[in-house]
Design an enzyme around this catalytic site. Sequence first.
Site, PDB file in Angstrom:
ATOM      1  N   GLY A 140     -44.584  41.890 -43.108  1.00 40.95           N
ATOM      2  CA  GLY A 140     -45.178  41.233 -44.415  1.00 40.95           C
ATOM      3  C   GLY A 140     -45.989  42.338 -45.134  1.00 40.95           C
ATOM      4  N   GLY A 150     -38.453  37.802 -42.124  1.00 39.12           N
ATOM      5  CA  GLY A 150     -39.447  36.953 -42.202  1.00 39.12           C
ATOM      6  C   GLY A 150     -39.321  36.488 -43.998  1.00 39.12           C
ATOM      7  N   GLY A 151     -40.265  36.990 -44.594  1.00 42.14           N
ATOM      8  CA  GLY A 151     -40.118  36.657 -46.235  1.00 42.14           C
ATOM      9  C   GLY A 151     -39.119  36.476 -46.908  1.00 42.14           C
ATOM     10  N   SER A 159     -40.446  43.723 -43.098  1.00 41.31           N
ATOM     11  CA  SER A 159     -40.018  43.800 -44.239  1.00 41.31           C
ATOM     12  C   SER A 159     -38.650  44.290 -44.579  1.00 41.31           C
ATOM     13  CB  SER A 159     -41.219  44.904 -44.817  1.00 41.31           C
ATOM     14  OG  SER A 159     -42.555  44.487 -44.852  1.00 41.31           O
ATOM     15  N   GLU A 201     -47.471  38.127 -34.714  1.00 43.76           N
ATOM     16  CA  GLU A 201     -48.603  37.210 -35.589  1.00 43.76           C
ATOM     17  C   GLU A 201     -49.254  36.341 -34.265  1.00 43.76           C
ATOM     18  OE1 GLU A 201     -46.176  35.569 -38.525  1.00 43.76           O
ATOM     19  OE2 GLU A 201     -46.455  37.603 -39.762  1.00 43.76           O
ATOM     20  N   HIS A 249     -43.928  36.965 -30.891  1.00 40.66           N
ATOM     21  CA  HIS A 249     -44.195  37.520 -32.199  1.00 40.66           C
ATOM     22  C   HIS A 249     -45.508  38.104 -32.537  1.00 40.66           C
ATOM     23  CE1 HIS A 249     -44.470  37.465 -36.554  1.00 40.66           C
ATOM     24  NE2 HIS A 249     -42.947  37.743 -36.538  1.00 40.66           N
ATOM     25  N   ASN A 307     -36.863  33.886 -39.939  1.00 41.44           N
ATOM     26  CA  ASN A 307     -37.835  33.309 -39.264  1.00 41.44           C
ATOM     27  C   ASN A 307     -38.961  32.714 -40.741  1.00 41.44           C
ATOM     28  OD1 ASN A 307     -40.479  32.732 -38.161  1.00 41.44           O
ATOM     29  ND2 ASN A 307     -41.121  34.868 -37.556  1.00 41.44           N
ATOM     30  N   TRP A 308     -39.042  31.318 -40.714  1.00 43.02           N
ATOM     31  CA  TRP A 308     -39.408  30.971 -41.720  1.00 43.02           C
ATOM     32  C   TRP A 308     -40.865  30.720 -41.840  1.00 43.02           C
ATOM     33  CZ3 TRP A 308     -35.616  26.250 -42.903  1.00 43.02           C
ATOM     34  CH2 TRP A 308     -34.250  26.856 -43.439  1.00 43.02           C
ATOM     35  N   LYS A 309     -41.637  30.928 -40.711  1.00 38.07           N
ATOM     36  CA  LYS A 309     -42.919  30.810 -40.278  1.00 38.07           C
ATOM     37  C   LYS A 309     -43.560  29.608 -40.744  1.00 38.07           C
ATOM     38  CE  LYS A 309     -42.961  35.994 -40.334  1.00 38.07           C
ATOM     39  NZ  LYS A 309     -43.877  37.030 -40.763  1.00 38.07           N
ATOM     40  N   GLU A 328     -40.249  44.993 -33.749  1.00 41.35           N
ATOM     41  CA  GLU A 328     -40.962  44.472 -35.017  1.00 41.35           C
ATOM     42  C   GLU A 328     -42.521  45.330 -34.916  1.00 41.35           C
ATOM     43  OE1 GLU A 328     -39.663  40.778 -36.813  1.00 41.35           O
ATOM     44  OE2 GLU A 328     -41.254  40.303 -35.376  1.00 41.35           O
TER      45      GLU A 328
HETATM   46  P1  PGA Z   1     -41.406  40.077 -42.797  1.00 40.88           P
HETATM   47  O1  PGA Z   1     -41.559  39.499 -41.376  1.00 40.88           O
HETATM   48  O2  PGA Z   1     -39.809  40.067 -42.805  1.00 40.88           O
HETATM   49  O3  PGA Z   1     -42.004  39.035 -43.869  1.00 40.88           O
HETATM   50  O4  PGA Z   1     -41.976  41.508 -42.783  1.00 40.88           O
HETATM   51  C1  PGA Z   1     -40.783  39.433 -40.292  1.00 40.88           C
HETATM   52  C2  PGA Z   1     -41.117  39.007 -39.119  1.00 40.88           C
HETATM   53  O5  PGA Z   1     -42.427  38.531 -39.022  1.00 40.88           O
HETATM   54  O6  PGA Z   1     -40.353  38.571 -38.052  1.00 40.88           O
END
Ligand code: PGA
Length: 250
Positions: A172, A233-234, A212, A96, A94, A8-10, A166
């Site tokens: 994050g 994500g990251g 994470s 976020e 998600h 997930n590149w956001k 999640e």
């Molecule tokens: P993260 O994000 O790996 O940066 O913690 C995960 C996600 O939001 O799916």
Amino acid sequence: MKPLVVGNWKMHGTQHEAVALAREVLKGLRGRRRVDVVLAPPFTALGPVRKTLRGSALRLAGQNVHWEEQGAFTGEISAKMLRELGCHFAIVGHSERRRLFNETDQTVAKKLAACLRSGLRPILCVGETLEQRNAGATRRVITRQLRIALKGMTKDAIEKIEIAYEPVWAIGTGRNATPEQASRAHATIRRMLKKLFGTKRAEQTRILYGGSVRADNAGELACAREVNGLLVGGASLKAKDFLSIIGNFS
Ligand code: PGA
């Protein structure tokens, strides 16, 4: 069941950067067939990344989707539009989106249904906040999120859905769930799915862990009980790290 790893590149990456990253991932993956890999670039990069991935087994996901097919919904994108751009998947609910853009269990349910109508495989995200975990409400929160999102689904609809656990406190933050915490939450999800869709289908549903995930902790998370893949994500923004994470499954 074949594991699934989603990047997930956001809101990261111009078209140019996205294509470069997709190329690197593709190159590093050559020949690995034991794991499904999905990339979720920003909407603006879906078209160019699609071209890069053409002919490969890598699949594309939208990071979000609207529940209507079209209409006066400024700034939104429908499942049909994502399909047209070559997406096979969409991330739905998600944390976020829930936290920063006021998505509710009800809108998540509508998005899920819209994906299924259009032939997109939704990746349904659920998870508790730190306050909820500390209050001992993890199980209650996850089952409520699932119950509302999956309400009224036919029994075979679950075959077209991926679930991602999640925990909000792990996203994050650099603080991942331990394999035991992940396993316990995944087992709760599996139990709920069994109740709703029957044992056989529930056992075939992929439940991903996200929050994470890094190259140095993916190994133990990947082999934790009930974990069928990872949502990253990251660490998915660096091809080397992402490939190393995928390597735990292949
Ligand atoms: P993260 O994000 O790996 O940066 O913690 C995960 C996600 O939001 O799916």
